[in-house]
Design a protein around this motif. Structure first.
Motif, PDB file in Angstrom:
ATOM      1  N   LEU A 117       0.807  -1.218   0.000  1.00  0.00           N
ATOM      2  CA  LEU A 117       0.000   0.000   0.000  1.00  0.00           C
ATOM      3  C   LEU A 117       0.840   1.268   0.000  1.00  0.00           C
ATOM      4  N   ARG A 118       2.186   1.124  -0.094  1.00  0.00           N
ATOM      5  CA  ARG A 118       3.032   2.321  -0.194  1.00  0.00           C
ATOM      6  C   ARG A 118       2.667   3.055  -1.494  1.00  0.00           C
ATOM      7  N   GLU A 119       2.989   4.343  -1.547  1.00  0.00           N
ATOM      8  CA  GLU A 119       2.586   5.156  -2.698  1.00  0.00           C
ATOM      9  C   GLU A 119       3.323   4.754  -3.969  1.00  0.00           C
ATOM     10  N   TRP A 120       2.753   5.127  -5.077  1.00  0.00           N
ATOM     11  CA  TRP A 120       3.264   4.897  -6.426  1.00  0.00           C
ATOM     12  C   TRP A 120       4.663   5.493  -6.534  1.00  0.00           C
ATOM     13  N   ASP A 121       5.575   4.760  -7.132  1.00  0.00           N
ATOM     14  CA  ASP A 121       6.936   5.254  -7.393  1.00  0.00           C
ATOM     15  C   ASP A 121       6.875   6.071  -8.677  1.00  0.00           C
ATOM     16  N   TYR A 122       6.996   7.387  -8.537  1.00  0.00           N
ATOM     17  CA  TYR A 122       6.868   8.294  -9.675  1.00  0.00           C
ATOM     18  C   TYR A 122       8.190   8.543 -10.404  1.00  0.00           C
ATOM     19  N   GLY A 123       9.232   7.817 -10.039  1.00  0.00           N
ATOM     20  CA  GLY A 123      10.504   7.927 -10.741  1.00  0.00           C
ATOM     21  C   GLY A 123      11.047   9.336 -10.743  1.00  0.00           C
ATOM     22  N   GLU A 124      11.482   9.791 -11.907  1.00  0.00           N
ATOM     23  CA  GLU A 124      12.124  11.110 -12.033  1.00  0.00           C
ATOM     24  C   GLU A 124      11.163  12.276 -11.790  1.00  0.00           C
ATOM     25  N   TYR A 125       9.860  11.999 -11.708  1.00  0.00           N
ATOM     26  CA  TYR A 125       8.907  13.072 -11.404  1.00  0.00           C
ATOM     27  C   TYR A 125       8.872  13.412  -9.914  1.00  0.00           C
ATOM     28  N   GLU A 126       9.368  12.513  -9.087  1.00  0.00           N
ATOM     29  CA  GLU A 126       9.339  12.699  -7.635  1.00  0.00           C
ATOM     30  C   GLU A 126       9.946  14.044  -7.248  1.00  0.00           C
ATOM     31  N   GLY A 127       9.216  14.803  -6.417  1.00  0.00           N
ATOM     32  CA  GLY A 127       9.716  16.069  -5.904  1.00  0.00           C
ATOM     33  C   GLY A 127       9.561  17.248  -6.850  1.00  0.00           C
ATOM     34  N   LYS A 128       8.994  17.011  -8.045  1.00  0.00           N
ATOM     35  CA  LYS A 128       8.778  18.105  -9.002  1.00  0.00           C
ATOM     36  C   LYS A 128       7.339  18.599  -8.908  1.00  0.00           C
ATOM     37  N   SER A 129       7.084  19.710  -9.555  1.00  0.00           N
ATOM     38  CA  SER A 129       5.734  20.263  -9.581  1.00  0.00           C
ATOM     39  C   SER A 129       4.760  19.272 -10.221  1.00  0.00           C
ATOM     40  N   ARG A 130       3.554  19.225  -9.676  1.00  0.00           N
ATOM     41  CA  ARG A 130       2.489  18.384 -10.216  1.00  0.00           C
ATOM     42  C   ARG A 130       2.172  18.760 -11.663  1.00  0.00           C
ATOM     43  N   PHE A 131       2.583  19.954 -12.070  1.00  0.00           N
ATOM     44  CA  PHE A 131       2.292  20.450 -13.417  1.00  0.00           C
ATOM     45  C   PHE A 131       3.472  20.270 -14.372  1.00  0.00           C
ATOM     46  N   THR A 132       4.465  19.464 -13.960  1.00  0.00           N
ATOM     47  CA  THR A 132       5.631  19.186 -14.801  1.00  0.00           C
ATOM     48  C   THR A 132       5.190  18.551 -16.116  1.00  0.00           C
ATOM     49  N   GLU A 133       5.780  19.017 -17.188  1.00  0.00           N
ATOM     50  CA  GLU A 133       5.445  18.510 -18.518  1.00  0.00           C
ATOM     51  C   GLU A 133       5.606  16.989 -18.571  1.00  0.00           C
ATOM     52  N   GLY A 134       4.587  16.326 -19.067  1.00  0.00           N
ATOM     53  CA  GLY A 134       4.615  14.877 -19.257  1.00  0.00           C
ATOM     54  C   GLY A 134       4.059  14.074 -18.085  1.00  0.00           C
ATOM     55  N   PHE A 135       3.957  14.661 -16.887  1.00  0.00           N
ATOM     56  CA  PHE A 135       3.509  13.900 -15.721  1.00  0.00           C
ATOM     57  C   PHE A 135       2.083  13.384 -15.891  1.00  0.00           C
ATOM     58  N   ALA A 136       1.159  14.261 -16.224  1.00  0.00           N
ATOM     59  CA  ALA A 136      -0.252  13.857 -16.360  1.00  0.00           C
ATOM     60  C   ALA A 136      -0.416  12.806 -17.450  1.00  0.00           C
ATOM     61  N   GLU A 137       0.294  12.963 -18.556  1.00  0.00           N
ATOM     62  CA  GLU A 137       0.200  11.997 -19.655  1.00  0.00           C
ATOM     63  C   GLU A 137       0.811  10.655 -19.263  1.00  0.00           C
ATOM     64  N   ASN A 138       1.929  10.695 -18.561  1.00  0.00           N
ATOM     65  CA  ASN A 138       2.609   9.462 -18.147  1.00  0.00           C
ATOM     66  C   ASN A 138       1.732   8.657 -17.182  1.00  0.00           C
ATOM     67  N   LYS A 139       0.944   9.363 -16.380  1.00  0.00           N
ATOM     68  CA  LYS A 139       0.113   8.717 -15.367  1.00  0.00           C
ATOM     69  C   LYS A 139      -0.930   7.777 -15.991  1.00  0.00           C
ATOM     70  N   ILE A 140      -1.351   8.038 -17.229  1.00  0.00           N
ATOM     71  CA  ILE A 140      -2.390   7.211 -17.848  1.00  0.00           C
ATOM     72  C   ILE A 140      -1.844   6.259 -18.915  1.00  0.00           C
ATOM     73  N   ASN A 141      -0.547   6.284 -19.151  1.00  0.00           N
ATOM     74  CA  ASN A 141       0.066   5.320 -20.072  1.00  0.00           C
ATOM     75  C   ASN A 141       0.410   4.068 -19.281  1.00  0.00           C
ATOM     76  N   PHE A 142      -0.542   3.131 -19.240  1.00  0.00           N
ATOM     77  CA  PHE A 142      -0.494   2.024 -18.287  1.00  0.00           C
ATOM     78  C   PHE A 142       0.733   1.130 -18.387  1.00  0.00           C
TER      79      PHE A 142
END
Length: 179
Positions: free
Chosen positions: A80-105
């Motif tokens: 139940l630990r949180e999703w490993d967001y890789g290189e997005y970790e610690g960046k703004s939620r509005f970082t380019e590519g983050f929202a799109e990457n989240k739905i590329n399963f």
């Protein structure tokens, strides 16, 4: 059987719209108040038998507030630990590519993190085990936004757009009935 799902209380990263996955930080002052309010709500429900909790500080602190108020035992589940967001970790939620990457399963988040497929596998396996092991109990799962989103897909069908836009408030509470 009922399964209740909640997200931990607010952290400084949440307030600043910073991507928070594997960074293990504690609740901020607002988050601690939210955890106390959640504990009151759970106490009023009066029907939770056990909590299954992420091992991360922010989830543990939230769960401890409930445990102390309601006398409910906690079981830690690494899945139940949180999703490993890789290189997005610690960046703004509005970082380019983050929202799109989240739905590329099938794509690992931030190149080095977990894909949605990997995340779903571990959360679905945890849910299958919880339902099997605690079928005669009502369970509160204390986890994270990304985990809560996957829990929602376990119980309810979601389109890709619905998945991308689904959000769980800090210390929000959702009830699922398991037949």
């Amino acid at each position: 059987m009922k399964i209740y799902s909640t997200r931990h209380g607010q952290t400084a990263y949440n307030k600043q719209e910073i991507i928070l996955g594997t960074t293990d930080i504690d609740l901020d002052e607002t988050g601690e108040k939210q955890a106390q309010e959640l504990a009151e709500k759970i106490n009023e429900l009066g029907n939770i038998d056990i909590m299954i909790v992420s091992p991360m500080k922010r989830a543990m602190k939230t769960a401890r507030a409930v445990a102390e108020k309601c006398g409910i035992d906690m079981v830690i589940d690494e899945r139940l630990r949180e999703w490993d967001y890789g290189e997005y970790e610690g960046k703004s939620r509005f970082t380019e590519g983050f929202a799109e990457n989240k739905i590329n399963f099938g794509v690992r988040m931030g190149k080095s993190g977990e894909s949605l497929l990997q995340l779903s596998h571990r959360v679905y396996t945890a849910l299958d085990d919880i339902i099997s092991r605690y079928r005669d109990k009502n369970v509160l799962i204390v986890s994270h936004g990304g985990i809560c989103r996957v829990i929602e897909t376990y119980f309810n069908d979601m389109t890709t757009d619905e998945f991308a836009n689904w959000f769980m408030d800090n210390c929000g509470l959702i009830e699922y009935n398991v037949n």
